[in-house]
Write a protein that holds these residues in place. Structure first.
Motif, PDB file in Angstrom:
ATOM      1  N   UNK A 133       0.824  -1.209   0.000  1.00  0.00           N
ATOM      2  CA  UNK A 133       0.000   0.000   0.000  1.00  0.00           C
ATOM      3  C   UNK A 133       0.852   1.251   0.000  1.00  0.00           C
ATOM      4  N   UNK A 134       1.857   1.293   0.854  1.00  0.00           N
ATOM      5  CA  UNK A 134       2.603   2.518   1.119  1.00  0.00           C
ATOM      6  C   UNK A 134       3.798   2.744   0.203  1.00  0.00           C
ATOM      7  N   UNK A 135       4.320   1.666  -0.401  1.00  0.00           N
ATOM      8  CA  UNK A 135       5.415   1.804  -1.354  1.00  0.00           C
ATOM      9  C   UNK A 135       5.089   1.007  -2.623  1.00  0.00           C
ATOM     10  N   UNK A 136       4.015   1.406  -3.331  1.00  0.00           N
ATOM     11  CA  UNK A 136       3.638   0.676  -4.547  1.00  0.00           C
ATOM     12  C   UNK A 136       4.645   0.843  -5.669  1.00  0.00           C
ATOM     13  N   UNK A 137       5.605   1.743  -5.473  1.00  0.00           N
ATOM     14  CA  UNK A 137       6.682   1.927  -6.442  1.00  0.00           C
ATOM     15  C   UNK A 137       7.688   0.789  -6.397  1.00  0.00           C
ATOM     16  N   UNK A 176       2.362  10.103   2.654  1.00  0.00           N
ATOM     17  CA  UNK A 176       3.392   9.478   1.816  1.00  0.00           C
ATOM     18  C   UNK A 176       4.760  10.013   2.210  1.00  0.00           C
ATOM     19  N   UNK A 177       5.732   9.110   2.350  1.00  0.00           N
ATOM     20  CA  UNK A 177       7.077   9.508   2.772  1.00  0.00           C
ATOM     21  C   UNK A 177       7.889  10.033   1.577  1.00  0.00           C
ATOM     22  N   UNK A 178       9.034  10.645   1.881  1.00  0.00           N
ATOM     23  CA  UNK A 178       9.744  11.491   0.918  1.00  0.00           C
ATOM     24  C   UNK A 178      10.280  10.748  -0.306  1.00  0.00           C
ATOM     25  N   UNK A 179      11.108   9.739  -0.100  1.00  0.00           N
ATOM     26  CA  UNK A 179      11.719   9.055  -1.234  1.00  0.00           C
ATOM     27  C   UNK A 179      10.674   8.326  -2.069  1.00  0.00           C
ATOM     28  N   UNK A 180       9.687   7.736  -1.400  1.00  0.00           N
ATOM     29  CA  UNK A 180       8.621   7.037  -2.126  1.00  0.00           C
ATOM     30  C   UNK A 180       7.823   8.022  -2.966  1.00  0.00           C
ATOM     31  N   UNK A 181       7.547   9.195  -2.422  1.00  0.00           N
ATOM     32  CA  UNK A 181       6.829  10.223  -3.178  1.00  0.00           C
ATOM     33  C   UNK A 181       7.566  10.576  -4.466  1.00  0.00           C
ATOM     34  N   UNK A 182       8.879  10.726  -4.374  1.00  0.00           N
ATOM     35  CA  UNK A 182       9.663  11.095  -5.560  1.00  0.00           C
ATOM     36  C   UNK A 182       9.540  10.031  -6.648  1.00  0.00           C
ATOM     37  N   UNK A 183       9.646   8.760  -6.277  1.00  0.00           N
ATOM     38  CA  UNK A 183       9.511   7.676  -7.253  1.00  0.00           C
ATOM     39  C   UNK A 183       8.093   7.607  -7.813  1.00  0.00           C
ATOM     40  N   UNK A 184       7.131   7.790  -6.943  1.00  0.00           N
ATOM     41  CA  UNK A 184       5.718   7.727  -7.318  1.00  0.00           C
ATOM     42  C   UNK A 184       5.395   8.810  -8.350  1.00  0.00           C
ATOM     43  N   UNK A 185       5.876  10.022  -8.106  1.00  0.00           N
ATOM     44  CA  UNK A 185       5.580  11.146  -8.999  1.00  0.00           C
ATOM     45  C   UNK A 185       6.272  10.982 -10.358  1.00  0.00           C
ATOM     46  N   UNK A 186       7.392  10.263 -10.380  1.00  0.00           N
ATOM     47  CA  UNK A 186       8.018   9.968 -11.674  1.00  0.00           C
ATOM     48  C   UNK A 186       7.243   8.909 -12.447  1.00  0.00           C
TER      49      UNK A 186
END
Length: 579
Positions: free
Chosen positions: A83-87, A183-193
């Motif tokens: 759920x939290x790191x679907x990337x 959403x945490x920081x590094x996961x957000x960056x990957x998710x937005x890419x």
């Protein structure tokens, strides 16, 4: 006067530092010397959980506190991670685990990877690829989708070793899915890419994983009620809800409507497999890895080769040591490219690959300069996102678990109402009909994801793992040698300078392909540049940074006291926590 007061307030600290011997400075300044560490290990007695997302770590820890065991905690933490790191992972992907079960005093290994569509033959696949104008299986195509094995992996582990009810294990992941989480920081960056790239895929990707057409920002609350509903079905109806019930039926219908190849029968016939873990002894420590269609054997082969060198003498992060690491990796990866495949279809020659005699012969190929012409020594009849987590409980059970969608958020194909994206692991089949890893219906493709486990004198000593595609064997070897050869603690071992080598032959290549150049060595930016110059003088092609060096978690168990030492990835969002 304000500045004077500030100076006098820190003067005692300055004086104390000046009076401390140079050898002890690393105890104060973790950036000093070779033993770089950003933080201390987490130390606890009754239980430990380490994941790459702090909220998921807390989910696993709460399960332990509520009376669940390490297996229950691993399942709950993995559900939260999907759920939290679907990337990096989710129930559309596969799972592998190595488990130490304290009561039976045994190491168990679970292969929970899925198989290719049983109704799609090799000839049909080749015809489709020709029509599409593709030379390989494309990663974001329905051809790359294999049966997701993670859910069956959960229930297979739980049936054999679990203690808590699955409803209780999935309760917190369900709550977070329905009520949201920041959403945490590094996961957000990957998710937005990922979102702009995948949002136009057929299915419900954008409505499931985007907020106003974009990936969530750091700290933004994200909900996935469809995944919450899927978890509720699993909690109430068990694994059959996924493989024989409502979810399997939805997938079958969607695949038929969208030109996909998986069918209900592929899910109905799927099952995980308990397998014999592969192991070698490295300087008195028994190192365990997954074999078969997984690249864990490369870790053992590299360690066998390196055992013939005194790494404590050559030293950490020296050109000589890096040269040995790189050359050992090249040798092991040529075998990896030719022999690692689904053991149902190909008998992997472990008796040769893992023998000390074979390591001795291969070791002779390491000279003073970089090799550029290598192939396997046994006759033959890279980037992915993943999560690794590990748990330990008060009874001594320990779990080393890795789970992945392969390429980030997978294919981006989301069956409406399910809340997860399918993996693209099928991309890693070879199309050479003579290759052990060649595509076949109902076959498991080559996998990069590997859980690690180390024993000492018959007792569990360390779980370890790091995500990062083909980097993972290199990461495992670095972590193990950092502890055993260079005397680091677990957090230091993971924080220490990392290296990576690319350019080796791949399991997707033709069987006759082999290494024909030195490849590329990447090292993190804190490297001493003299080491770079020395490596280049040996013939290596070196770049600083510009690579992906994985993310790690680990738990070490004190063999005398039973106390756990947890460590997690400090470069991103990781957290180890115990109680």
């Amino acid at each position: 006067m304000k500045h004077c007061a500030s100076f006098f307030s820190v003067l005692p600290v300055l004086l104390s530092v000046l009076l401390i011997p140079e050898a002890s400075l690393a105890q104060i300044d973790r950036e000093a010397g070779n033993m770089i560490s950003t933080r201390s290990e987490v130390i606890a007695q009754r239980g430990m959980v380490a994941t790459s997302q702090p909220l998921a770590t807390q989910v696993g820890l709460q399960i332990l506190k509520n009376g669940g065991n390490a297996i229950d905690a691993a399942i709950g933490a993995n559900a939260a991670m999907g759920l939290m790191e679907p990337t990096g992972n989710g129930i559309g992907g596969d799972l592998f685990a190595i488990i130490w079960h304290e009561e039976s005093e045994q190491v168990y290994a679970l292969n929970a990877s899925g198989r290719s569509p049983r109704g799609l033959s090799y000839d049909e696949l080749m015809d489709i690829l020709e029509e599409k104008g593709e030379d390989d299986i494309p990663p974001y195509d329905l051809l790359s989708v294999s049966v997701p094995g993670a859910v069956d992996g959960w229930f297979t582990m739980h049936e054999r070793f679990g203690s808590a009810d699955m409803e209780d294990i999935l309760a917190e992941p369900i709550w977070y899915a329905e009520n949201g989480f920041p959403v945490s920081e590094a996961i957000s960056a990957s998710w937005r890419r990922s979102v702009p790239f995948l949002k136009d895929q057929p299915g419900a990707f954008e409505e499931t994983f985007a907020i106003d057409g974009e990936g969530p920002e750091k700290g933004e609350i994200f909900k996935n009620p469809d995944l919450g509903n899927t978890f509720r079905l699993l909690a109430s109806e068990g694994r059959d809800a996924f493989y024989r019930g409502e979810i399997a039926e939805k997938i079958d219908t969607w695949m038929k409507e969208n030109g996909g190849y998986l069918r209900y029968e592929d899910f109905d016939q799927h099952e995980s497999e308990w397998v014999e873990p592969q192991t070698i002894n490295y300087r008195g420590y028994d190192v365990y890895q997954m074999g078969g269609n997984v690249q864990g054997t490369a870790v053992l082969q590299m360690l066998n080769i390196l055992e013939g060198f005194d790494l404590s003498e050559t030293g950490f992060a020296t050109a000589e040591t890096y040269h040995l690491f790189i050359e050992a990796k090249k040798l092991a990866f040529e075998d990896r490219a030719k022999h690692y495949a689904d053991p149902t279809f190909h008998e992997v020659p472990y008796d040769v690959l893992l023998s000390k005699e074979y390591a001795t012969e291969r070791r002779k190929l390491i000279g003073d300069t970089a090799r550029e012409d290598l192939t396997t020594g046994v006759d033959v009849l890279e980037d992915g996102d993943t999560i690794y987590l590990t748990t330990a409980d008060k009874n001594g059970n320990m779990v080393s678990l890795i789970q992945s969608n392969f390429r980030g958020m997978g294919t981006g194909f989301v069956v409406p109402g399910t809340g997860f994206s399918f993996q693209n692991r099928g991309e890693l089949f070879s199309l050479d009909p003579n290759h052990p890893n060649v595509y076949a219906p109902g076959k498991r493709p080559f996998h990069t994801i590997i859980p690690g486990f180390v024993m000492k004198d018959g007792e569990p000593f360390m779980t370890l793992g790091n995500m990062g595609g083909a980097y993972q064997p290199m990461g495992h070897v670095s972590l193990i040698t950092n502890v055993i050869d260079f005397g680091m603690n677990m957090q230091q071992a993971g924080d220490a300078l990392r290296w990576e080598h690319s350019g080796s032959t791949q399991p997707t290549d033709d069987v006759d392909d082999h290494l024909t150049d030195v490849g590329l060595v990447s090292i993190e930016s804190s490297i001493d540049y003299q080491v770079v110059r020395d490596l280049e003088a040996m013939g290596h092609d070196v770049q600083i940074g510009h690579s992906f060096f994985g993310r790690f978690q680990a738990i070490m168990r004190d063999l005398e006291t039973g106390v756990y030492y947890g460590a997690s990835e400090s470069r991103v969002d990781g957290q180890a926590a115990g109680y």
